[in-house]
Design an enzyme around this catalytic site. Structure first.
Site, short mmCIF file in Angstrom:
data_model
loop_
_atom_site.label_atom_id
_atom_site.label_comp_id
_atom_site.label_asym_id
_atom_site.label_seq_id
_atom_site.Cartn_x
_atom_site.Cartn_y
_atom_site.Cartn_z
N ASN A 1 0.82 -1.20 0.00
CA ASN A 1 0.00 0.00 0.00
C ASN A 1 0.87 1.27 0.00
O ASN A 1 2.10 1.20 0.02
CB ASN A 1 -0.97 -0.02 1.18
CG ASN A 1 -2.30 0.62 0.86
OD1 ASN A 1 -2.36 1.63 0.16
ND2 ASN A 1 -3.38 0.04 1.36
N HIS B 1 22.30 1.96 12.84
CA HIS B 1 23.57 2.64 13.12
C HIS B 1 24.10 2.18 14.47
O HIS B 1 23.37 1.60 15.28
CB HIS B 1 23.37 4.16 13.15
CG HIS B 1 22.82 4.70 11.87
ND1 HIS B 1 23.59 4.89 10.75
CD2 HIS B 1 21.57 5.07 11.53
CE1 HIS B 1 22.84 5.36 9.78
NE2 HIS B 1 21.60 5.48 10.22
N THR C 1 10.15 -6.05 17.27
CA THR C 1 11.54 -6.11 17.72
C THR C 1 12.01 -7.55 17.93
O THR C 1 13.17 -7.78 18.21
CB THR C 1 11.73 -5.34 19.04
OG1 THR C 1 10.90 -5.93 20.04
CG2 THR C 1 11.37 -3.87 18.86
N LYS C 2 11.07 -8.52 17.82
CA LYS C 2 11.38 -9.94 17.99
C LYS C 2 10.67 -10.73 16.90
O LYS C 2 9.63 -10.30 16.39
CB LYS C 2 10.93 -10.43 19.36
CG LYS C 2 11.70 -9.80 20.50
CD LYS C 2 11.24 -10.34 21.83
CE LYS C 2 12.04 -9.65 22.94
NZ LYS C 2 11.55 -9.99 24.26
N LYS D 1 -2.62 -13.37 20.20
CA LYS D 1 -3.29 -14.67 20.15
C LYS D 1 -2.76 -15.50 18.99
O LYS D 1 -2.12 -14.98 18.08
CB LYS D 1 -4.80 -14.52 20.04
CG LYS D 1 -5.27 -13.89 18.73
CD LYS D 1 -6.79 -13.79 18.67
CE LYS D 1 -7.25 -13.21 17.34
NZ LYS D 1 -8.71 -13.19 17.24
#
Length: 175
Positions: A71, A105, A155-156, A173
């Site tokens: 999109n 960075h 982040t995981k 869920k």
């Protein structure tokens, strides 16, 4: 994460070329400009739809499977490293304003002054839906059939058949 120097003359040239192709596509999302955009990628499957406002740094670090829909205003910070590709599977839905950020960075201020960039691959499986405004960071794997909620910061790694949302994204869920 792999290190590279984005100020290298050949990389600056490649990045400027990619940015110009993205600008042309943003101004006029014609079939010809879309073809030029897709031609920068390491791979672009069949029936891929990319809406206007797409931005990437190099293009050569991007692989997109078949029938994926991207999109408006998607930002893909790819790296010119073969082991730090951004791979998007088949039949994915990527919402507006999504960011896929394979580049980062140094956290250490002294290292950051050297202007080094670091990159790690991002892998998006098949049939993944990434909601509007989500951000996926370097080194992340999103498995098949996962859903990333709007505005999530991933982040995981995300397991298959899982819905995650939030900042940082957490499992909501199983699907």
């Amino acid at each position: 994460m792999k290190e590279f120097n984005s100020l290298d003359k050949s990389l600056l040239e490649q990045r400027n070329n990619a940015h110009e192709i993205c600008r042309l596509f943003a101004k006029s999302p014609s079939k010809g400009n879309l073809k030029r955009l897709k031609g920068m990628f390491a791979h672009c499957g069949e029936q891929v739809v990319i809406e206007a406002g797409f931005h990437c740094d190099y293009g050569s670090g991007i692989k997109i499977g078949d029938r994926t829909f991207i999109n408006i205003n998607c930002t893909v910070l790819d790296a010119p490293l073969s082991d730090a590709q951004i791979t998007i599977g088949d039949d994915c839905l990527i919402g507006p304003n999504v960011q896929l950020l394979a580049v980062s960075h140094a956290v250490n201020p002294t290292e950051r002054l050297a202007k080094a960039n670091f990159a790690a691959p991002i892998s998006i499986g098949n049939n993944v839906w990434i909601g509007a405004g989500a951000i996926i960071l370097a080194g992340i794997k999103v498995a098949d059939n996962a859903v990333i909620g709007a505005g999530a910061i991933v982040t995981k790694d995300v397991a298959e058949n899982t819905l995650v949302a939030g900042n940082p994204a957490v499992k909501i869920k199983d699907i």
